[in-house]
Design an enzyme around this catalytic site. Structure first.
Site, PDB file in Angstrom:
ATOM      1  N   LYS A  49       0.842  -1.205   0.000  1.00 35.94           N
ATOM      2  CA  LYS A  49       0.000   0.000   0.000  1.00 35.94           C
ATOM      3  C   LYS A  49       0.874   1.250   0.000  1.00 35.94           C
ATOM      4  O   LYS A  49       0.592   2.239  -0.682  1.00 35.94           O
ATOM      5  CB  LYS A  49      -0.919  -0.017   1.231  1.00 35.94           C
ATOM      6  CG  LYS A  49      -2.005  -1.085   1.157  1.00 35.94           C
ATOM      7  CD  LYS A  49      -2.711  -1.290   2.499  1.00 35.94           C
ATOM      8  CE  LYS A  49      -3.682  -2.471   2.416  1.00 35.94           C
ATOM      9  NZ  LYS A  49      -4.267  -2.833   3.723  1.00 35.94           N
ATOM     10  N   GLN A  93      -3.992  -1.442   9.973  1.00 30.99           N
ATOM     11  CA  GLN A  93      -3.901  -2.744   9.305  1.00 30.99           C
ATOM     12  C   GLN A  93      -4.484  -3.846  10.193  1.00 30.99           C
ATOM     13  O   GLN A  93      -4.069  -4.017  11.338  1.00 30.99           O
ATOM     14  CB  GLN A  93      -2.439  -3.059   8.933  1.00 30.99           C
ATOM     15  CG  GLN A  93      -2.263  -4.359   8.177  1.00 30.99           C
ATOM     16  CD  GLN A  93      -2.989  -4.373   6.820  1.00 30.99           C
ATOM     17  OE1 GLN A  93      -2.932  -3.416   6.058  1.00 30.99           O
ATOM     18  NE2 GLN A  93      -3.678  -5.469   6.533  1.00 30.99           N
ATOM     19  N   ASP A 116     -10.636   3.135   4.935  1.00 36.73           N
ATOM     20  CA  ASP A 116     -10.919   1.699   4.849  1.00 36.73           C
ATOM     21  C   ASP A 116     -12.419   1.427   4.911  1.00 36.73           C
ATOM     22  O   ASP A 116     -12.857   0.322   4.615  1.00 36.73           O
ATOM     23  CB  ASP A 116     -10.241   0.960   6.016  1.00 36.73           C
ATOM     24  CG  ASP A 116      -9.259  -0.085   5.543  1.00 36.73           C
ATOM     25  OD1 ASP A 116      -9.244  -0.390   4.333  1.00 36.73           O
ATOM     26  OD2 ASP A 116      -8.502  -0.602   6.387  1.00 36.73           O
TER      27      ASP A 116
END
Ligand code: NDP
Length: 290
Positions: A49, A93, A116
Protein backbone atom coordinates in the site's frame (compact mmCIF):
# COMPACT_ATOMS: atom_id res chain seq x y z
CA UNK A 1 -10.82 -12.85 -22.27
CA UNK A 2 -12.40 -15.07 -19.64
CA UNK A 3 -10.01 -14.33 -16.77
CA UNK A 4 -10.51 -10.84 -15.40
CA UNK A 5 -7.24 -8.93 -15.18
CA UNK A 6 -7.63 -7.14 -11.86
CA UNK A 7 -4.00 -6.12 -11.99
CA UNK A 8 -4.59 -4.18 -15.21
CA UNK A 9 -7.80 -2.55 -13.96
CA UNK A 10 -6.03 -1.54 -10.74
CA UNK A 11 -3.13 -0.16 -12.76
CA UNK A 12 -5.57 1.95 -14.83
CA UNK A 13 -7.04 3.37 -11.60
CA UNK A 14 -3.53 4.11 -10.30
CA UNK A 15 -2.77 6.00 -13.54
CA UNK A 16 -5.99 8.00 -13.23
CA UNK A 17 -5.19 8.91 -9.62
CA UNK A 18 -1.59 9.78 -10.50
CA UNK A 19 -2.86 12.27 -13.10
CA UNK A 20 -5.26 13.72 -10.54
CA UNK A 21 -2.68 14.19 -7.78
CA UNK A 22 -0.18 15.66 -10.26
CA UNK A 23 -2.62 18.48 -10.87
CA UNK A 24 -2.89 19.30 -7.16
CA UNK A 25 -1.03 22.45 -6.19
CA UNK A 26 0.54 22.49 -2.71
CA UNK A 27 0.56 19.61 -0.25
CA UNK A 28 -0.45 16.27 -1.75
CA UNK A 29 -2.97 13.84 -0.23
CA UNK A 30 -1.55 11.98 2.76
CA UNK A 31 -2.39 8.56 4.23
CA UNK A 32 -1.20 7.29 7.62
CA UNK A 33 -0.76 3.56 8.14
CA UNK A 34 -0.87 2.08 11.64
CA UNK A 35 0.60 -1.40 11.88
CA UNK A 36 0.87 -3.43 15.09
CA UNK A 37 3.31 -6.34 15.32
CA UNK A 38 5.29 -8.08 12.61
CA UNK A 39 2.76 -10.48 11.11
CA UNK A 40 4.38 -11.23 7.71
CA UNK A 41 1.14 -10.82 5.74
CA UNK A 42 0.40 -7.46 7.43
CA UNK A 43 3.97 -6.25 6.85
CA UNK A 44 3.69 -7.20 3.19
CA UNK A 45 0.23 -5.62 2.74
CA UNK A 46 1.33 -2.31 4.30
CA UNK A 47 4.51 -2.29 2.23
CA UNK A 48 2.45 -2.76 -0.95
CA UNK A 49 0.00 0.00 0.00
CA UNK A 50 2.90 2.30 0.88
CA UNK A 51 4.53 1.67 -2.51
CA UNK A 52 1.32 2.30 -4.44
CA UNK A 53 0.68 5.53 -2.51
CA UNK A 54 4.17 6.80 -3.37
CA UNK A 55 3.68 5.91 -7.03
CA UNK A 56 0.48 7.94 -7.17
CA UNK A 57 1.92 10.95 -5.37
CA UNK A 58 0.07 10.31 -2.11
CA UNK A 59 2.33 10.88 0.90
CA UNK A 60 2.45 7.74 3.06
CA UNK A 61 3.26 7.83 6.78
CA UNK A 62 3.96 4.58 8.63
CA UNK A 63 3.51 4.12 12.38
CA UNK A 64 4.63 0.63 13.40
CA UNK A 65 4.05 -0.53 16.98
CA UNK A 66 5.17 -3.53 18.99
CA UNK A 67 2.72 -6.38 19.48
CA UNK A 68 2.40 -5.44 23.16
CA UNK A 69 1.07 -1.90 22.54
CA UNK A 70 -1.80 -0.92 24.86
CA UNK A 71 -5.23 0.22 23.67
CA UNK A 72 -4.49 3.63 25.26
CA UNK A 73 -1.33 4.11 23.19
CA UNK A 74 -3.14 3.04 20.04
CA UNK A 75 -6.07 5.36 20.81
CA UNK A 76 -3.68 8.26 21.49
CA UNK A 77 -2.05 7.79 18.07
CA UNK A 78 -5.46 7.68 16.36
CA UNK A 79 -6.49 10.88 18.19
CA UNK A 80 -3.25 12.57 17.16
CA UNK A 81 -3.74 11.64 13.50
CA UNK A 82 -7.41 12.68 13.61
CA UNK A 83 -6.31 16.12 14.82
CA UNK A 84 -3.53 16.48 12.23
CA UNK A 85 -4.98 18.44 9.30
CA UNK A 86 -2.15 17.29 7.01
CA UNK A 87 -3.32 13.66 7.31
CA UNK A 88 -6.30 12.92 5.04
CA UNK A 89 -6.70 9.18 5.52
CA UNK A 90 -5.95 6.73 8.33
CA UNK A 91 -5.65 2.96 7.92
CA UNK A 92 -5.22 0.49 10.77
CA UNK A 93 -3.90 -2.74 9.30
CA UNK A 94 -6.11 -5.64 10.35
CA UNK A 95 -5.89 -8.00 12.17
CA UNK A 96 -4.79 -6.38 15.43
CA UNK A 97 -3.47 -8.61 18.25
CA UNK A 98 -6.34 -10.14 20.24
CA UNK A 99 -5.80 -7.98 23.36
CA UNK A 100 -6.77 -4.91 21.32
CA UNK A 101 -10.35 -4.00 20.44
CA UNK A 102 -10.23 -3.67 16.66
CA UNK A 103 -13.75 -2.36 16.05
CA UNK A 104 -13.33 0.26 18.78
CA UNK A 105 -10.10 1.40 17.08
CA UNK A 106 -11.86 1.60 13.70
CA UNK A 107 -14.68 3.61 15.30
CA UNK A 108 -12.19 6.03 16.88
CA UNK A 109 -10.93 7.14 13.46
CA UNK A 110 -12.52 10.38 12.26
CA UNK A 111 -15.19 9.04 9.82
CA UNK A 112 -14.01 11.63 7.28
CA UNK A 113 -10.53 10.03 7.36
CA UNK A 114 -11.78 6.44 7.48
CA UNK A 115 -10.48 5.41 4.05
CA UNK A 116 -10.92 1.70 4.85
CA UNK A 117 -14.65 2.29 5.39
CA UNK A 118 -14.86 0.23 8.61
CA UNK A 119 -16.20 3.01 10.86
CA UNK A 120 -19.77 2.43 12.01
CA UNK A 121 -20.85 5.68 10.32
CA UNK A 122 -19.43 4.65 6.96
CA UNK A 123 -20.90 1.14 7.29
CA UNK A 124 -24.23 2.86 8.02
CA UNK A 125 -23.88 5.08 4.98
CA UNK A 126 -23.62 1.96 2.81
CA UNK A 127 -26.89 0.73 4.32
CA UNK A 128 -28.47 4.14 3.68
CA UNK A 129 -27.01 4.23 0.14
CA UNK A 130 -25.35 7.56 0.96
CA UNK A 131 -22.42 7.97 -1.44
CA UNK A 132 -20.80 10.68 0.71
CA UNK A 133 -19.11 8.03 2.83
CA UNK A 134 -16.23 5.64 2.29
CA UNK A 135 -17.00 2.12 1.13
CA UNK A 136 -14.85 -0.75 2.33
CA UNK A 137 -12.19 -1.25 -0.35
CA UNK A 138 -12.59 -4.90 -1.35
CA UNK A 139 -16.37 -4.82 -1.92
CA UNK A 140 -15.99 -1.45 -3.69
CA UNK A 141 -13.27 -3.05 -5.85
CA UNK A 142 -15.62 -5.85 -6.93
CA UNK A 143 -18.27 -3.32 -7.99
CA UNK A 144 -15.56 -1.40 -9.90
CA UNK A 145 -14.45 -4.61 -11.66
CA UNK A 146 -18.04 -5.28 -12.73
CA UNK A 147 -18.48 -1.73 -14.02
CA UNK A 148 -15.23 -1.64 -15.95
CA UNK A 149 -15.69 -5.13 -17.41
CA UNK A 150 -19.29 -4.49 -18.48
CA UNK A 151 -20.70 -7.08 -16.06
CA UNK A 152 -24.19 -5.91 -15.16
CA UNK A 153 -25.62 -7.03 -11.82
CA UNK A 154 -29.11 -5.75 -12.61
CA UNK A 155 -31.72 -8.43 -12.00
CA UNK A 156 -29.01 -11.08 -11.58
CA UNK A 157 -28.96 -13.60 -8.78
CA UNK A 158 -25.79 -12.77 -6.88
CA UNK A 159 -24.76 -15.38 -4.31
CA UNK A 160 -22.16 -14.28 -1.77
CA UNK A 161 -20.39 -16.87 0.38
CA UNK A 162 -19.16 -15.06 3.51
CA UNK A 163 -20.77 -12.43 5.72
CA UNK A 164 -17.85 -10.41 7.13
CA UNK A 165 -18.17 -6.64 7.29
CA UNK A 166 -14.85 -6.35 5.44
CA UNK A 167 -16.08 -8.28 2.41
CA UNK A 168 -19.21 -10.46 2.22
CA UNK A 169 -21.84 -8.44 4.07
CA UNK A 170 -20.78 -5.11 2.60
CA UNK A 171 -20.64 -6.50 -0.94
CA UNK A 172 -24.12 -7.99 -0.48
CA UNK A 173 -25.39 -4.55 0.60
CA UNK A 174 -23.75 -2.86 -2.39
CA UNK A 175 -25.08 -5.41 -4.87
CA UNK A 176 -28.66 -4.99 -3.64
CA UNK A 177 -28.55 -1.16 -3.73
CA UNK A 178 -31.09 0.61 -5.86
CA UNK A 179 -28.86 1.93 -8.62
CA UNK A 180 -27.55 1.15 -12.09
CA UNK A 181 -24.35 -0.44 -10.75
CA UNK A 182 -26.34 -2.87 -8.59
CA UNK A 183 -30.03 -3.87 -8.50
CA UNK A 184 -29.15 -7.52 -7.95
CA UNK A 185 -31.15 -10.16 -6.12
CA UNK A 186 -28.78 -11.26 -3.39
CA UNK A 187 -28.38 -14.42 -1.33
CA UNK A 188 -25.78 -14.50 1.45
CA UNK A 189 -24.36 -17.83 2.62
CA UNK A 190 -22.15 -18.62 5.61
CA UNK A 191 -20.85 -21.52 7.66
CA UNK A 192 -24.33 -22.44 8.92
CA UNK A 193 -25.94 -22.41 5.47
CA UNK A 194 -27.57 -25.69 4.53
CA UNK A 195 -27.33 -27.14 1.03
CA UNK A 196 -24.69 -24.64 -0.02
CA UNK A 197 -24.13 -26.26 -3.41
CA UNK A 198 -27.84 -26.06 -4.31
CA UNK A 199 -27.73 -22.32 -3.68
CA UNK A 200 -24.43 -21.55 -5.37
CA UNK A 201 -25.56 -23.44 -8.48
CA UNK A 202 -28.32 -20.85 -8.88
CA UNK A 203 -25.86 -17.96 -8.95
CA UNK A 204 -25.47 -15.80 -12.05
CA UNK A 205 -22.66 -14.12 -10.13
CA UNK A 206 -20.90 -16.09 -7.41
CA UNK A 207 -18.70 -14.23 -4.93
CA UNK A 208 -16.48 -16.36 -2.68
CA UNK A 209 -15.15 -14.59 0.45
CA UNK A 210 -14.57 -17.50 2.78
CA UNK A 211 -10.90 -17.91 3.61
CA UNK A 212 -10.84 -21.63 2.75
CA UNK A 213 -8.44 -22.68 0.01
CA UNK A 214 -10.23 -23.83 -3.15
CA UNK A 215 -13.45 -24.70 -1.31
CA UNK A 216 -15.65 -23.77 -4.26
CA UNK A 217 -15.43 -26.63 -6.72
CA UNK A 218 -16.65 -26.88 -10.30
CA UNK A 219 -19.86 -28.73 -9.36
CA UNK A 220 -20.96 -25.71 -7.26
CA UNK A 221 -20.99 -23.37 -10.26
CA UNK A 222 -23.71 -22.81 -12.85
CA UNK A 223 -22.69 -22.89 -16.51
CA UNK A 224 -21.75 -19.39 -17.64
CA UNK A 225 -21.71 -17.81 -14.18
CA UNK A 226 -19.40 -14.94 -13.31
CA UNK A 227 -17.10 -16.06 -10.50
CA UNK A 228 -15.44 -13.51 -8.22
CA UNK A 229 -12.82 -15.11 -5.98
CA UNK A 230 -11.92 -12.86 -3.06
CA UNK A 231 -9.95 -15.44 -1.09
CA UNK A 232 -6.25 -15.06 -0.46
CA UNK A 233 -4.89 -18.21 1.15
CA UNK A 234 -1.29 -19.21 1.68
CA UNK A 235 -0.76 -22.92 1.12
CA UNK A 236 2.53 -24.70 1.53
CA UNK A 237 4.45 -25.28 -1.68
CA UNK A 238 8.04 -26.41 -1.34
CA UNK A 239 8.71 -25.65 -5.02
CA UNK A 240 8.23 -21.91 -4.37
CA UNK A 241 11.03 -19.69 -3.09
CA UNK A 242 8.89 -18.48 -0.20
CA UNK A 243 7.73 -22.03 0.63
CA UNK A 244 4.09 -21.21 -0.11
CA UNK A 245 1.79 -20.20 -2.92
CA UNK A 246 -1.36 -18.07 -2.94
CA UNK A 247 -4.66 -19.68 -3.86
CA UNK A 248 -8.20 -18.39 -3.78
CA UNK A 249 -11.37 -19.78 -2.27
CA UNK A 250 -12.28 -21.18 -5.70
CA UNK A 251 -10.69 -24.14 -7.43
CA UNK A 252 -9.63 -22.17 -10.49
CA UNK A 253 -8.82 -25.16 -12.71
CA UNK A 254 -12.30 -26.60 -12.20
CA UNK A 255 -14.17 -23.28 -12.32
CA UNK A 256 -12.50 -21.69 -15.32
CA UNK A 257 -14.04 -23.96 -18.02
CA UNK A 258 -17.54 -23.49 -16.53
CA UNK A 259 -17.53 -19.75 -15.76
CA UNK A 260 -18.11 -17.03 -18.35
CA UNK A 261 -15.74 -14.70 -16.45
CA UNK A 262 -13.55 -15.38 -13.42
CA UNK A 263 -11.08 -13.47 -11.26
CA UNK A 264 -7.79 -15.32 -10.74
CA UNK A 265 -5.77 -15.41 -7.50
CA UNK A 266 -3.40 -13.68 -7.43
CA UNK A 267 -4.09 -10.82 -9.85
CA UNK A 268 -7.87 -10.54 -9.52
CA UNK A 269 -9.59 -8.81 -6.61
CA UNK A 270 -6.41 -8.33 -4.53
CA UNK A 271 -4.86 -5.44 -6.52
CA UNK A 272 -8.29 -3.75 -6.67
CA UNK A 273 -8.40 -3.47 -2.88
CA UNK A 274 -5.26 -1.35 -2.84
CA UNK A 275 -6.42 0.76 -5.80
CA UNK A 276 -9.75 1.49 -4.08
CA UNK A 277 -7.92 2.47 -0.88
CA UNK A 278 -6.00 5.05 -2.89
CA UNK A 279 -9.21 6.23 -4.55
CA UNK A 280 -10.76 6.70 -1.11
CA UNK A 281 -7.69 8.64 0.06
CA UNK A 282 -7.92 11.07 -2.85
CA UNK A 283 -11.67 11.38 -2.17
CA UNK A 284 -10.92 12.17 1.49
CA UNK A 285 -8.41 14.83 0.43
CA UNK A 286 -10.95 16.39 -1.94
CA UNK A 287 -13.72 16.38 0.69
CA UNK A 288 -11.43 17.92 3.30
CA UNK A 289 -10.23 20.61 0.90
CA UNK A 290 -13.52 21.55 -0.74
P1 NDP B 1 -13.82 -13.96 7.61
O1 NDP B 1 -13.15 -15.11 8.26
O2 NDP B 1 -14.09 -12.73 8.40
O3 NDP B 1 -15.22 -14.46 7.02
C1 NDP B 1 -15.33 -15.68 6.35
C2 NDP B 1 -16.78 -15.96 6.05
O4 NDP B 1 -16.85 -17.22 5.39
C3 NDP B 1 -17.66 -16.06 7.31
O5 NDP B 1 -18.87 -15.38 7.10
C4 NDP B 1 -17.87 -17.55 7.47
O6 NDP B 1 -19.12 -17.89 8.03
C5 NDP B 1 -17.83 -18.03 6.03
N1 NDP B 1 -17.46 -19.43 5.97
C6 NDP B 1 -16.41 -20.06 6.57
N2 NDP B 1 -16.43 -21.38 6.29
C7 NDP B 1 -17.50 -21.59 5.50
C8 NDP B 1 -18.06 -22.75 4.90
N3 NDP B 1 -17.51 -23.96 5.05
N4 NDP B 1 -19.18 -22.60 4.16
C9 NDP B 1 -19.76 -21.39 3.99
N5 NDP B 1 -19.26 -20.25 4.54
C10 NDP B 1 -18.17 -20.36 5.29
O7 NDP B 1 -12.97 -13.63 6.32
P2 NDP B 1 -12.92 -12.30 5.41
O8 NDP B 1 -14.28 -11.99 4.91
O9 NDP B 1 -12.15 -11.25 6.07
O10 NDP B 1 -12.01 -12.84 4.22
C11 NDP B 1 -12.43 -13.88 3.36
C12 NDP B 1 -11.31 -14.22 2.41
O11 NDP B 1 -11.04 -13.09 1.61
C13 NDP B 1 -9.98 -14.57 3.06
O12 NDP B 1 -9.32 -15.54 2.26
C14 NDP B 1 -9.21 -13.29 3.04
O13 NDP B 1 -7.81 -13.48 3.03
C15 NDP B 1 -9.67 -12.72 1.74
N6 NDP B 1 -9.59 -11.27 1.65
C16 NDP B 1 -9.10 -10.77 0.50
C17 NDP B 1 -9.02 -9.44 0.31
C18 NDP B 1 -8.53 -8.94 -0.99
O14 NDP B 1 -8.01 -7.86 -1.05
N7 NDP B 1 -8.69 -9.70 -2.07
C19 NDP B 1 -9.39 -8.48 1.36
C20 NDP B 1 -9.98 -9.11 2.53
C21 NDP B 1 -10.05 -10.46 2.65
P3 NDP B 1 -19.52 -17.50 9.55
O15 NDP B 1 -19.85 -16.03 9.51
O16 NDP B 1 -20.69 -18.36 9.83
O17 NDP B 1 -18.31 -17.80 10.39
Amino acid sequence: MKAINGKQIASDIVDELTAKTASIQGPKPCIAFIRVGEDPASVSYVRGKNRTAEKIGITPLLFAFEDSISQETLDAKIDELNADASVNGILIQSPLPSHLDEQSAFNRIDPNKDVDGFHVINAGRVVQEDSAGFVSCTPAGIIEICQREGISLEGKHVVVIGRSLIVGKTFALLAMQNGPQANATVTVCHSRTRNLKEITRQADVLVAAIGRPEMVTGDMIKDGAVVIDVGINRVEDASKKKGYKLVGDVNFAEAEPIASRITPVPGGVGPMTVAMLMKNTVKAYELQNS
